[in-house]
Write an enzyme that holds these catalytic residues in place. Structure first.
Site, PDB file in Angstrom:
ATOM      1  N   ASP A 156       0.855  -1.190   0.000  1.00  0.00           N
ATOM      2  CA  ASP A 156       0.000   0.000   0.000  1.00  0.00           C
ATOM      3  C   ASP A 156       0.894   1.245   0.000  1.00  0.00           C
ATOM      4  OD1 ASP A 156      -3.200   0.573   1.005  1.00  0.00           O
ATOM      5  OD2 ASP A 156      -1.757   2.220   1.089  1.00  0.00           O
ATOM      6  N   ILE A 157       0.495   2.228  -0.788  1.00  0.00           N
ATOM      7  CA  ILE A 157       1.307   3.439  -0.941  1.00  0.00           C
ATOM      8  C   ILE A 157       1.306   4.290   0.330  1.00  0.00           C
ATOM      9  CG2 ILE A 157      -0.456   5.039  -1.836  1.00  0.00           C
ATOM     10  CD1 ILE A 157       1.539   5.726  -4.082  1.00  0.00           C
TER      11      ILE A 157
ATOM     12  N   ASN B 208     -12.794  -2.904   2.616  1.00  0.00           N
ATOM     13  CA  ASN B 208     -13.783  -1.836   2.734  1.00  0.00           C
ATOM     14  C   ASN B 208     -14.704  -1.863   1.518  1.00  0.00           C
ATOM     15  OD1 ASN B 208     -12.577  -0.733   5.123  1.00  0.00           O
ATOM     16  ND2 ASN B 208     -10.964   0.101   3.822  1.00  0.00           N
TER      17      ASN B 208
ATOM     18  N   GLU C  25     -12.106   3.679  -1.175  1.00  0.00           N
ATOM     19  CA  GLU C  25     -11.641   4.750  -2.062  1.00  0.00           C
ATOM     20  C   GLU C  25     -11.365   4.280  -3.479  1.00  0.00           C
ATOM     21  OE1 GLU C  25      -8.164   6.142  -0.088  1.00  0.00           O
ATOM     22  OE2 GLU C  25      -9.279   7.261   1.426  1.00  0.00           O
ATOM     23  N   VAL C  26     -10.926   3.048  -3.612  1.00  0.00           N
ATOM     24  CA  VAL C  26     -10.578   2.538  -4.938  1.00  0.00           C
ATOM     25  C   VAL C  26     -11.626   1.498  -5.354  1.00  0.00           C
ATOM     26  CG1 VAL C  26      -8.850   1.359  -6.337  1.00  0.00           C
ATOM     27  CG2 VAL C  26      -8.121   2.954  -4.549  1.00  0.00           C
TER      28      VAL C  26
ATOM     29  N   HIS D  48     -10.393  -5.088  -3.208  1.00  0.00           N
ATOM     30  CA  HIS D  48      -9.055  -5.340  -2.668  1.00  0.00           C
ATOM     31  C   HIS D  48      -9.131  -5.711  -1.197  1.00  0.00           C
ATOM     32  CE1 HIS D  48     -10.003  -1.042  -2.359  1.00  0.00           C
ATOM     33  NE2 HIS D  48      -9.330  -1.044  -1.212  1.00  0.00           N
TER      34      HIS D  48
ATOM     35  N   HIS E 288      -6.838  -5.589   2.338  1.00  0.00           N
ATOM     36  CA  HIS E 288      -5.675  -5.015   3.012  1.00  0.00           C
ATOM     37  C   HIS E 288      -5.118  -6.086   3.947  1.00  0.00           C
ATOM     38  CE1 HIS E 288      -6.727  -0.632   2.269  1.00  0.00           C
ATOM     39  NE2 HIS E 288      -7.911  -1.191   2.073  1.00  0.00           N
TER      40      HIS E 288
HETATM   41  P1  AMP Z   1      -9.697   1.616   0.407  1.00  0.00           P
HETATM   42  O1  AMP Z   1      -9.901   2.858   1.214  1.00  0.00           O
HETATM   43  O2  AMP Z   1     -10.066   0.370   1.157  1.00  0.00           O
HETATM   44  O3  AMP Z   1     -10.372   1.722  -0.941  1.00  0.00           O
HETATM   45  O4  AMP Z   1      -8.140   1.486   0.178  1.00  0.00           O
HETATM   46  C1  AMP Z   1      -7.477   1.970  -0.947  1.00  0.00           C
HETATM   47  C2  AMP Z   1      -6.015   1.877  -0.638  1.00  0.00           C
HETATM   48  O5  AMP Z   1      -5.286   1.981  -1.837  1.00  0.00           O
HETATM   49  C3  AMP Z   1      -5.486   2.957   0.304  1.00  0.00           C
HETATM   50  O6  AMP Z   1      -4.943   2.334   1.464  1.00  0.00           O
HETATM   51  C4  AMP Z   1      -4.409   3.661  -0.532  1.00  0.00           C
HETATM   52  O7  AMP Z   1      -3.297   4.050   0.226  1.00  0.00           O
HETATM   53  C5  AMP Z   1      -4.060   2.599  -1.555  1.00  0.00           C
HETATM   54  N1  AMP Z   1      -3.507   3.073  -2.821  1.00  0.00           N
HETATM   55  C6  AMP Z   1      -4.008   4.030  -3.641  1.00  0.00           C
HETATM   56  N2  AMP Z   1      -3.242   4.176  -4.736  1.00  0.00           N
HETATM   57  C7  AMP Z   1      -2.241   3.277  -4.621  1.00  0.00           C
HETATM   58  C8  AMP Z   1      -1.118   2.932  -5.423  1.00  0.00           C
HETATM   59  N3  AMP Z   1      -0.857   3.536  -6.599  1.00  0.00           N
HETATM   60  N4  AMP Z   1      -0.285   1.963  -4.979  1.00  0.00           N
HETATM   61  C9  AMP Z   1      -0.515   1.351  -3.811  1.00  0.00           C
HETATM   62  N5  AMP Z   1      -1.558   1.621  -3.004  1.00  0.00           N
HETATM   63  C10 AMP Z   1      -2.409   2.585  -3.397  1.00  0.00           C
END
Ligand code: AMP
Length: 129
Positions: free
Chosen positions: A39-40, A97, A105-106, A110, A112
């Site tokens: 995770d970034i 999530n 957010e994405v 996924h 974690h």
């Molecule tokens: P969520 O809030 O569960 O959708 O988590 C999305 C996660 O993606 C967050 O923890 C971000 O830090 C992570 N994230 C977003 N962009 C990237 C990326 N390019 N590489 C790695 N992790 C990312």
């Protein structure tokens, strides 16, 4: 902005772009079903994301539409990642999530995987009394 789990899958979301190799990541693990990468913005000493290769928005979408093989593949990927990271003995947490209340957010499903230190309470609610 939070993900709407009922919106159509966006093929240009950041994880789809990572899967297509358009954005480089350090591959912690990969197979035909899953890809794992750090995770970034890590929330623990070890914070790895595990994503299915298929186009699924969230846990609901994945649970409803993914094949048995894809579901088994993602589940097995958790074990492979944990083993590769060396945390099967010390322990780890896997969370996902879905939607606005969870803060997704994405818009690509996924998991974690968090590890590498004591992870504290299982759930932190901002409005908890
Ligand atoms: P969520 O809030 O569960 O959708 O988590 C999305 C996660 O993606 C967050 O923890 C971000 O830090 C992570 N994230 C977003 N962009 C990237 C990326 N390019 N590489 C790695 N992790 C990312």
């Amino acid at each position: 902005m939070a993900v709407d789990p009922n919106a159509p899958y966006d093929p240009d979301n950041i994880f789809a772009r990572i899967l297509r190799g358009e954005i480089p990541v350090v591959k912690v693990y990969e197979d035909e079903y899953a890809l794992a990468f750090p995770d970034i913005a890590p929330q623990a000493r070890i914070h790895v994301l595990i994503i299915p290769r298929g186009s699924y928005i969230c846990a609901t979408d994945f649970g409803e539409r993914a094949s048995e093989a894809e579901q088994a593949g993602l589940s097995r990927a958790i074990a492979h990642v944990a083993t590769r990271l060396g945390v099967t003995g010390s322990g780890y947490r896997v969370i996902s999530n879905t939607g606005a209340d969870a803060g997704q957010e994405v818009a690509h499903y996924h998991l974690h995987l968090l590890a590498g230190e004591p992870l504290g309470t299982k759930l932190i609610r901002p409005n908890a009394k």
